[in-house]
Structures are given as C-alpha cells and as structure tokens.
Design an enzyme around this catalytic site. Structure first.
Site, mmCIF file in Angstrom:
data_model
loop_
_atom_site.group_PDB
_atom_site.id
_atom_site.type_symbol
_atom_site.label_atom_id
_atom_site.label_comp_id
_atom_site.label_asym_id
_atom_site.label_seq_id
_atom_site.Cartn_x
_atom_site.Cartn_y
_atom_site.Cartn_z
ATOM 1 C CB CYS A 47 40.120 42.943 46.429
ATOM 2 S SG CYS A 47 41.626 43.584 45.652
ATOM 3 C CG HIS A 56 36.756 45.276 43.578
ATOM 4 N ND1 HIS A 56 35.992 44.258 43.062
ATOM 5 C CD2 HIS A 56 37.830 44.679 44.157
ATOM 6 C CE1 HIS A 56 36.572 43.100 43.305
ATOM 7 N NE2 HIS A 56 37.694 43.323 43.986
#
Length: 329
Positions: A213, A197
C-alpha cells in the site's frame, strides 16, 4: 508574449513567490517540467532529521539523500539542512494522481474550477517493500473511507507468523492502533487490495516499509482526502531518471533505482545517457532545444555520482561556454 510569460514563471518559481503552501504550487505550462524551490533551514539538537522532514513535507530517504553529511538522529545544533522541495514532474498525463515509486512521491493535478489557475500538489509517500511490491500501471480511486476498519490480508498474517511475530487481530477497528490511520482511498488495481492511506508510523513515509500500500503522513492524507473524488485516475510509474525543461535549460533528477531493478541499472551512467538521448528525441524537446545547446558533462557526471534526488542543470549553450572561458583568462 509567450516567452515573457514563461520567463516570469521561471523567476517566480526560483524566488519562492509561487507556493501557496509548502506542497501546493501553480502548475507550470505543458512545456515546462520543473517547479518548486530548494530551501535550507538549520537543525536544532532537540530534533532529528526526520522531524525536520515531516515539518517540511519531505520523505525520509529524500532528506537523507539531500543531506548525506548530516546525522539522521543527532544533527549538530545549527547544522544547515537542505530542503529538497524542487521537482521535475514525472513523465505521464498531468491529471489525477501520478505516483513515482523510486522517488516515493505522489503528485496530484486537481481539475481547476472555472477562472482558477491549474495547480499541482505533491506529497512524500511510503511504498511496498521488495517482497510486497506496489504494482505499476493505470487505475483509479474506487472508494474512500474515513476512520476505516482494517482486515489484515492472509498473506501478511502468514508473513508475521513466519517471522515469529504475533499476527494482527482478524479485524482492526478504527482508532489509534489502526495501521491505516484515519483516512484510506482504495485503488481499483488487484481487486481493490491496495490503498493510499495514513499511518500510525509516520517515520516510514519516504521509505519502502509497507505491504504494497501507499502510506502518507496523517496530515497529508487528511488534506488530500476531500480533494480527490472517487473515480480519479491514478498512474503508478517507475522513473528513477527524470528529465525536464525550464525554458531552454535541461534539468535531470536522479534517484537510486528500486532494489528489484538494481541489476538493470548496474551501468547507471549508460541508463542515464540513454534516457537523455530518448528525451531529446521527443517532439516536445525538439521544439525547445536551442541551436547551440550542449550537455555539460561535468555537471552530469556530478549528478550521476550524487543521485541527490534534486533537479540539476546539465545543459549549457556555446555562448555560455565562451563567456566562461573568457572570464577564466
């Protein structure tokens, strides 16, 4: 004919005629592993080393390793800054997305359309902290969202409370305070709890700062988002020691190991020598090794000492050694 083509590829790679953009290159043939180029720029007193890193699509640790004598926050006006934009492709399938954690860099091999040359796209990333490790393995992109809503995991909320910090709201809507930025691609690993992301903290790209992440500069994830279809394969590897061929020359690219692997790499030199021997024993290497090939021990020693994150030539031939000896007499 084949040799002429490879020589042309190497020359183009070295003189910077190959890049379409800073992060997009023609994919080398399967028996060439090195691409890109090392460049330099000059710092201004009005910018930090991290400003320069983002401008040239480089991560924070990458630019610090390449410029150990340049102040991160107050570089001297006019100081030369090395841009480490030359890479050895990590060992793995040259398809989909390939993420090398110690390098904190992701590579994308888009499926070429008919009549187009295969390309390679690379960007720096931020990965999970030691206590929130980004998992290794093979997975795929299972979903993509623009302007995503974020639901903070319970484990992250508990961690913030334990550290005396205010927990996140139970739901964070799209907008300028959303830690995911404006684009998110969900991985199929661990029940879909890991994402690639964007970020609202771009200085964290190229560092271990996330809860597992994979973070990218906002402009990088935006550029990649439409190119990467759902179902794209993703390989996540741990390769602090990378080796690769450029024609019949052997290069090594060394990165500090992940913190959790430091005990394993206590004798870093031994790990490097083992990696070189294993690489040279590969069938693909045996087809490439020149008859009078040898390792340049001084170059290798320097590479191990610096761990600069940049490809270093560590091979030479007997003829080159003899010529060097004659020139020094």
């Amino acid at each position: 004919m084949r040799k002429s083509y490879l020589l042309l590829f190497a020359i183009l790679n070295l003189i910077a005629a190959f890049p379409i953009k800073a992060e997009t290159w023609v994919l080398p043939p399967s028996d060439i592993d090195v691409f890109g180029q090392i460049r330099t720029t000059h710092a201004s007193s009005a910018e930090t080393l991290l400003d320069i890193a983002r401008q040239y699509d480089i991560g924070q640790i990458e630019i610090l390793l390449a410029n150990p004598n340049v102040d991160r926050w107050l570089p001297q006006d006019g100081a030369e800054v090395i841009l480490p934009s030359r890479y050895i492709i990590p060992h793995g399938d040259r398809k989909g997305l390939l993420l090398n954690l110690p390098e904190m860099r992701i590579y994308y091999f888009p499926e070429p359309k008919k009549g187009e040359k295969p390309m390679i796209i690379t960007h720096p990333v931020g990965i999970g902290r030691m206590d929130w490790i980004t998992p290794l393995g093979t997975t795929k992109i299972v979903d993509k969202k623009k302007d995503p809503t974020w639901i903070p995991p319970k484990s992250l909320q508990m961690d913030r409370i334990a550290n005396g910090e205010q927990p996140y709201p139970s739901i964070v809507p799209p907008g300028p305070t959303n830690p995911l930025g404006r684009h998110a691609m969900r991985l199929g690993i661990s029940s879909g709890s890991y994402l690639i992301h964007g970020t609202i903290k771009p200085f964290g790209v190229g560092m271990r700062v996330s809860a597992g992440c994979v973070r990218m500069y906002p402009e990088d994830i935006e550029a990649l988002f439409d190119k990467v279809p759902v179902g794209t394969a993703v390989q996540i590897v741990n390769q602090p020691i990378k080796l690769g061929w450029l024609l019949d020359s052997l290069f090594i690219e060394l990165h500090p190991p992940l913190e959790e692997d430091e005990e394993k790499y206590t004798n870093y030199k031994h790990m490097v020598v083992t990696a070189i021997n294993d690489f040279l024993a590969l069938k693909s290497s045996k087809r490439t090794i020149p008859a009078d090939f040898e390792i340049d021990q001084e170059a290798l020693k320097q590479a191990i000492m610096e761990k600069s994150g940049m490809p270093v030539l560590i091979s030479r031939t007997t003829a080159q050694v003899q010529l060097h000896t004659q020139n020094n007499h």
